[in-house]
Design an enzyme around this catalytic site. Structure first.
Site, PDB file in Angstrom:
ATOM      1  N   HIS A 141     -10.915  25.340 -15.793  1.00 25.99           N
ATOM      2  CA  HIS A 141     -10.639  24.203 -16.680  1.00 25.99           C
ATOM      3  C   HIS A 141     -11.749  24.062 -17.724  1.00 25.99           C
ATOM      4  O   HIS A 141     -11.476  23.815 -18.897  1.00 25.99           O
ATOM      5  CB  HIS A 141     -10.496  22.936 -15.852  1.00 25.99           C
ATOM      6  CG  HIS A 141     -10.327  21.726 -16.697  1.00 25.99           C
ATOM      7  ND1 HIS A 141      -9.250  21.566 -17.538  1.00 25.99           N
ATOM      8  CD2 HIS A 141     -11.108  20.641 -16.860  1.00 25.99           C
ATOM      9  CE1 HIS A 141      -9.371  20.430 -18.178  1.00 25.99           C
ATOM     10  NE2 HIS A 141     -10.492  19.843 -17.787  1.00 25.99           N
ATOM     11  N   LYS A 204      -4.660  13.258 -26.706  1.00 26.43           N
ATOM     12  CA  LYS A 204      -4.168  12.687 -25.437  1.00 26.43           C
ATOM     13  C   LYS A 204      -5.251  11.840 -24.781  1.00 26.43           C
ATOM     14  O   LYS A 204      -6.436  12.163 -24.872  1.00 26.43           O
ATOM     15  CB  LYS A 204      -3.797  13.849 -24.512  1.00 26.43           C
ATOM     16  CG  LYS A 204      -3.495  13.478 -23.077  1.00 26.43           C
ATOM     17  CD  LYS A 204      -3.318  14.710 -22.181  1.00 26.43           C
ATOM     18  CE  LYS A 204      -4.488  14.914 -21.258  1.00 26.43           C
ATOM     19  NZ  LYS A 204      -4.329  16.020 -20.299  1.00 26.43           N
TER      20      LYS A 204
HETATM   21  C1  R5P Z   1      -6.426  18.633 -18.362  1.00 24.25           C
HETATM   22  O1  R5P Z   1      -7.223  18.412 -19.237  1.00 24.25           O
HETATM   23  C2  R5P Z   1      -5.799  19.990 -18.130  1.00 24.25           C
HETATM   24  O2  R5P Z   1      -6.174  20.923 -19.078  1.00 24.25           O
HETATM   25  C3  R5P Z   1      -4.298  19.853 -18.107  1.00 24.25           C
HETATM   26  O3  R5P Z   1      -3.850  19.441 -19.381  1.00 24.25           O
HETATM   27  C4  R5P Z   1      -3.867  18.841 -17.117  1.00 24.25           C
HETATM   28  O4  R5P Z   1      -4.647  18.928 -15.971  1.00 24.25           O
HETATM   29  C5  R5P Z   1      -2.440  19.006 -16.737  1.00 24.25           C
HETATM   30  O5  R5P Z   1      -2.115  18.037 -15.778  1.00 24.25           O
HETATM   31  P1  R5P Z   1      -0.676  17.368 -15.799  1.00 24.25           P
HETATM   32  O6  R5P Z   1       0.315  18.499 -15.831  1.00 24.25           O
HETATM   33  O7  R5P Z   1      -0.618  16.599 -14.507  1.00 24.25           O
HETATM   34  O8  R5P Z   1      -0.590  16.482 -16.986  1.00 24.25           O
END
Ligand code: R5P
Length: 325
Positions: A141, A204
């Protein structure tokens, strides 16, 4: 900083690859590509739920690789990895490498607010204490996670494989690579360079583990076909919210979604189905839950991991496998 590590030499024998419950079929594929059988071990649970691990073949003097993905159930997979490492260490393995295709807790890499734990650091400390010599991970990540470890961490990437799959999405020059949040901007940039397409970023805010909100898009998406890329898809909330923002900004329908780690938990199938992308591409870093009604394509990272094991065993460079900037 833990106990001093013994000097490892290339005279060790092996490699031997062990699997656990997380990433079992991927471990088999990696071993198969190297012409090896998986190491024999016994994993079971005591009636009270405790995990028990026993290695059933000699590893004394061997270069041992423990391929365990720490996706759901994260804690159970992690404990299996730690016990497997301990069993191999006590049995005289010369060098122990954990190959962790999906690294659970990686998103907990900082305190977003006060009185919070930093889960990724705790897991890094546990792995250090587990007697490992090195960790191999894929599309973490945050690449900065490497700094949580004092042992070497090799950070591999599946982006070229996934970009190659995206190349066949039929979007041509009318496409745009989209980062669904700011954290994915560098990742999207790497895809965009490989695909020779422009980039856009959705803004976001995460409200909770299951809820996100978006507030605008940077970059030109008007009349373009989005290819949304991310390191992982968990609940699908991020992708769903990004798709809505893109539509509001005038994009065409989402052509494809690609992510290295397809956890696809807690209603992700329905959320991604609502996006109605023609393709959803993930790797086999974690086993995708069965029964999802999605146009899912799974790209195997077994060739990357097999090459990494081979190169590490022979003390050769990993330069063409590691995640760049
Ligand atoms: C967060 O910053 C990660 O890069 C993903 O965008 C995130 O963890 C995805 O999680 P979800 O599918 O639950 O929104």
């Amino acid at each position: 900083m833990g106990r001093p590590r013994e000097r490892k030499t290339s005279s060790r024998t092996g490699p031997v690859i062990f699997s656990a419950s997380g990433g079992l079929s991927l471990a088999g594929a990696v071993a198969g590509q190297l012409g090896l059988q998986l190491g024999k071990r016994d994993l079971d649970r005591f009636p009270d739920g405790e995990c028990h691990v026993r290695v059933l073949e000699s590893v004394r003097g061997h270069d041992v690789y423990l391929l365990v993905s720490t996706g759901p159930p994260v804690e159970a997979n992690l404990v299996e990895l730690l016990l497997l490492a301990d069993a191999c260490r006590r049995a005289g393995a010369a060098r122990l490498t954990a190959v962790i295709p999906y690294f659970g807790y990686a998103r907990q890499d900082r305190r977003a607010s006060g009185r919070e734990s930093v889960g990724a650091r705790v897991i890094a400390d546990l792995l250090e204490a587990g007697g490992l010599d090195r960790v191999v991970a894929v599309d973490l990540h945050s690449p900065a996670l490497e700094g949580f470890f004092s042992m070497p961490l090799e950070h591999l990437t599946a982006v070229p494989l996934l970009a190659e799959a995206l190349r066949h999405s039929g979007v041509g020059a009318g496409g745009v690579v989209v980062a669904p949040d700011l954290g994915a901007a560098r990742l999207a940039d790497r895809y965009a360079r490989l695909l020779e397409l422009p980039v856009a970023i959705v803004h976001k805010t995460r409200l909770s583990g299951r809820e996100v909100s978006t507030h605008g898009v940077s970059g030109d998406v008007d009349g373009r076909q989005p290819l949304i890329v991310d390191d992982m898809i968990s609940t699908g909330g991020t992708i769903e919210a990004a798709a809505k923002s893109l539509a509001a900004a005038g994009s065409l329908p989402v052509a494809a979604i690609a992510a290295t780690h397809g956890l696809l938990v807690a209603g992700a199938g329905e959320r991604l189905a609502a996006v109605n992308a023609r393709r959803v591409i993930v790797t086999d870093s974690v086993a995708v839950p069965p029964g999802l009604r999605l146009p899912l394509e799974i790209v195997s990272i077994a060739p990357i991991l097999a090459r990494a094991v081979q190169h590490l065993h022979e003390d050769r460079s990993l330069a063409d496998l590691v995640a760049g900037s």
